[in-house]
Design an enzyme around this catalytic site. Structure first.
Site, PDB file in Angstrom:
ATOM      1  CB  SER A  50     -33.585 -38.374  41.945  1.00 13.81           C
ATOM      2  OG  SER A  50     -33.731 -38.698  43.321  1.00 13.81           O
ATOM      3  CG  ASP A  82     -35.177 -38.020  37.233  1.00 11.51           C
ATOM      4  OD1 ASP A  82     -35.248 -37.501  36.099  1.00 11.51           O
ATOM      5  OD2 ASP A  82     -35.879 -37.661  38.189  1.00 11.51           O
ATOM      6  CG  HIS A  83     -33.274 -34.141  36.750  1.00 16.44           C
ATOM      7  ND1 HIS A  83     -33.288 -33.122  35.824  1.00 16.44           N
ATOM      8  CD2 HIS A  83     -34.569 -34.374  37.075  1.00 16.44           C
ATOM      9  CE1 HIS A  83     -34.553 -32.754  35.597  1.00 16.44           C
ATOM     10  NE2 HIS A  83     -35.340 -33.508  36.335  1.00 16.44           N
ATOM     11  CG  HIS A 180     -39.155 -30.924  38.860  1.00 19.00           C
ATOM     12  ND1 HIS A 180     -38.083 -30.253  38.330  1.00 19.00           N
ATOM     13  CD2 HIS A 180     -39.280 -32.049  38.117  1.00 19.00           C
ATOM     14  CE1 HIS A 180     -37.579 -30.944  37.321  1.00 19.00           C
ATOM     15  NE2 HIS A 180     -38.294 -32.028  37.170  1.00 19.00           N
ATOM     16  CG  HIS A 209     -38.521 -33.975  33.559  1.00 16.92           C
ATOM     17  ND1 HIS A 209     -37.543 -34.382  34.448  1.00 16.92           N
ATOM     18  CD2 HIS A 209     -38.177 -34.510  32.364  1.00 16.92           C
ATOM     19  CE1 HIS A 209     -36.655 -35.126  33.801  1.00 16.92           C
ATOM     20  NE2 HIS A 209     -37.023 -35.224  32.537  1.00 16.92           N
ATOM     21  N   GLY A 210     -42.131 -33.237  35.850  1.00 13.09           N
ATOM     22  CA  GLY A 210     -43.116 -32.533  36.663  1.00 13.09           C
ATOM     23  C   GLY A 210     -44.533 -32.963  36.356  1.00 13.09           C
ATOM     24  CG  ASP A 233     -40.648 -38.294  43.260  1.00 18.02           C
ATOM     25  OD1 ASP A 233     -40.984 -39.293  43.902  1.00 18.02           O
ATOM     26  OD2 ASP A 233     -39.727 -37.540  43.622  1.00 18.02           O
TER      27      ASP A 233
END
Length: 285
Positions: A50, A82-83, A180, A209-210, A233
Site C-alpha cells: 500500500s 494496492d490502491h 476497510h 477489498h475489505g 490486511d
C-alpha cells in the site's frame, strides 16, 4: 521462482473456481509469514504494498524482500501495488518490477477515472504487467485512504462493461458493501449486485477489498459469483500485534526483538493459512 502477473493467478482461479488471497506487507517478518503459509498450503499468493507500506519501508526494500522470498519459493507469487493513487505511482512500481498494479480512480469523476485507468493500463501492458481498476467507493480506512459511510458509492453493474471495455483493466475492485478495517456489527453485502456484475462480465475476475471480518459463509457465496482476489490486511495485523503483545506481557524484561517478532510471525502465518483454505487456493499451486 520468478514473480508472476496477477492475471496469471486470477485466470487459473477463474477456471478452477477459487480466490487468491492478497495480503498486505510492511516488513520482513510479515513477508516471511505469508510466504511460509503459501508454501505449507501449496497456494498461489499475492503480496501487495500500500501507500503506507511504501512510505514506511521504501519501495526498494519491499521489492528486495519479496524477491528474496520468491527466489526460494516453490509457489507462484505476484507483487501488487494496492490502491495506487496516481499514474506516477504506477510508473514507479513498474520500474521496480511489480507484476501487478492497481490504479484507484474511484474518487474521481467517471470519465476521469476511465481516462487515467486506461493510461495506467497502456503503460503496464506495454511491459507485461496486469492492472486492477476500481468502480465505486469502498468504505472505511486503509492507510491514508478514508471513505466515510455517507460517501460510500456501490458499484453500478450496468456501467461495468463500458468501464472494462474502455480501460482494458484485467480485474476490477467492486463496492458491494465491504469495508476497510474492522466492522461494527455484521457486514451486509449486496450479493444481487455482485451477481449482476458477474452475469454481465462472466470472465472478468472481481476483487473484494475489505475482506477482514467478513463471515465465512459470505466469502463462500461470493467466490462462485466471480470474486477471484480477496484483500486481507486488518486481521493479519491483529494476529501479529496481538501475539507480540502477549509475549511482551509474559516477558516484560525481554529485549531481543527476534523473540517477540518470531512468535508474532508464526501467529500471522496461521491466520494466512486459515484464509487460504477458506478461499479454496490451498493445493492449487
Amino acid at each position: 521462482m520468478p514473480l508472476v502477473t496477477g492475471i496469471e493467478l486470477l485466470e487459473d482461479a477463474r477456471k478452477r473456481d477459487y480466490a487468491v488471497g492478497a495480503f498486505n506487507v510492511n516488513n520482513m517478518e510479515i513477508i516471511q509469514a505469508i510466504i511460509a503459509a503459501a508454501e505449507e498450503e501449496r497456494s498461489p499468493v499475492i503480496l501487495q504494498a500500500s501507500q503506507g507500506a511504501i512510505k514506511y519501508a521504501g519501495i526498494r526494500y519491499i521489492r528486495a524482500l519479496v524477491m528474496a522470498a520468491a527466489e526460494e519459493a516453490r509457489v507462484p507469487i505476484c507483487l501488487h501495488l494496492d490502491h495506487g493513487p496516481s499514474f506516477e505511482q504506477v510508473m514507479e512500481c513498474l520500474r521496480y518490477g511489480f507484476t501487478s498494479v492497481m490504479f484507484d480512480g474511484s474518487h474521481l469523476p467517471y470519465e476521469e477515472n476511465v481516462r487515467l485507468t486506461a493510461k495506467a493500463v497502456e503503460a503496464a501492458h506495454a511491459v507485461g504487467v496486469s492492472v486492477e481498476g476500481e468502480l465505486g467507493k469502498i468504505g472505511g480506512v486503509e492507510e491514508e485512504i478514508r471513505v466515510e459511510d455517507w460517501d460510500v458509492v456501490l458499484t453500478d453493474p450496468e456501467v461495468v462493461p463500458d468501464f472494462v471495455q474502455r480501460t482494458g483493466v484485467d480485474y476490477l475492485a467492486v463496492a458491494i458493501g465491504t469495508k476497510h478495517g474492522f466492522y461494527k456489527g455484521e457486514p451486509k453485502l449486496d450479493f444481487d449486485r455482485l451477481a449482476r456484475i458477474h452475469q454481465l462480465m462472466p470472465d472478468l475476475p472481481l476483487v473484494l477489498h475489505g475482506g477482514s471480518g467478513i463471515p465465512e459463509e459470505h466469502i463462500r457465496r461470493a467466490i462462485p459469483l466471480g470474486v477471484r482476489k480477496i484483500n486481507i490486511d486488518t486481521e493479519l495485523r491483529a494476529a501479529f500485534v496481538g501475539r507480540a503483545r502477549e509475549i511482551m506481557a509474559e516477558k516484560p524484561q525481554e529485549i531481543d526483538p527476534r523473540k517477540i517478532l518470531g512468535p508474532a510471525r508464526e501467529a500471522m502465518k496461521e491466520k494466512v493459512k486459515e484464509k487460504m483454505r477458506l478461499f479454496g487456493s490451498s493445493g492449487k499451486a
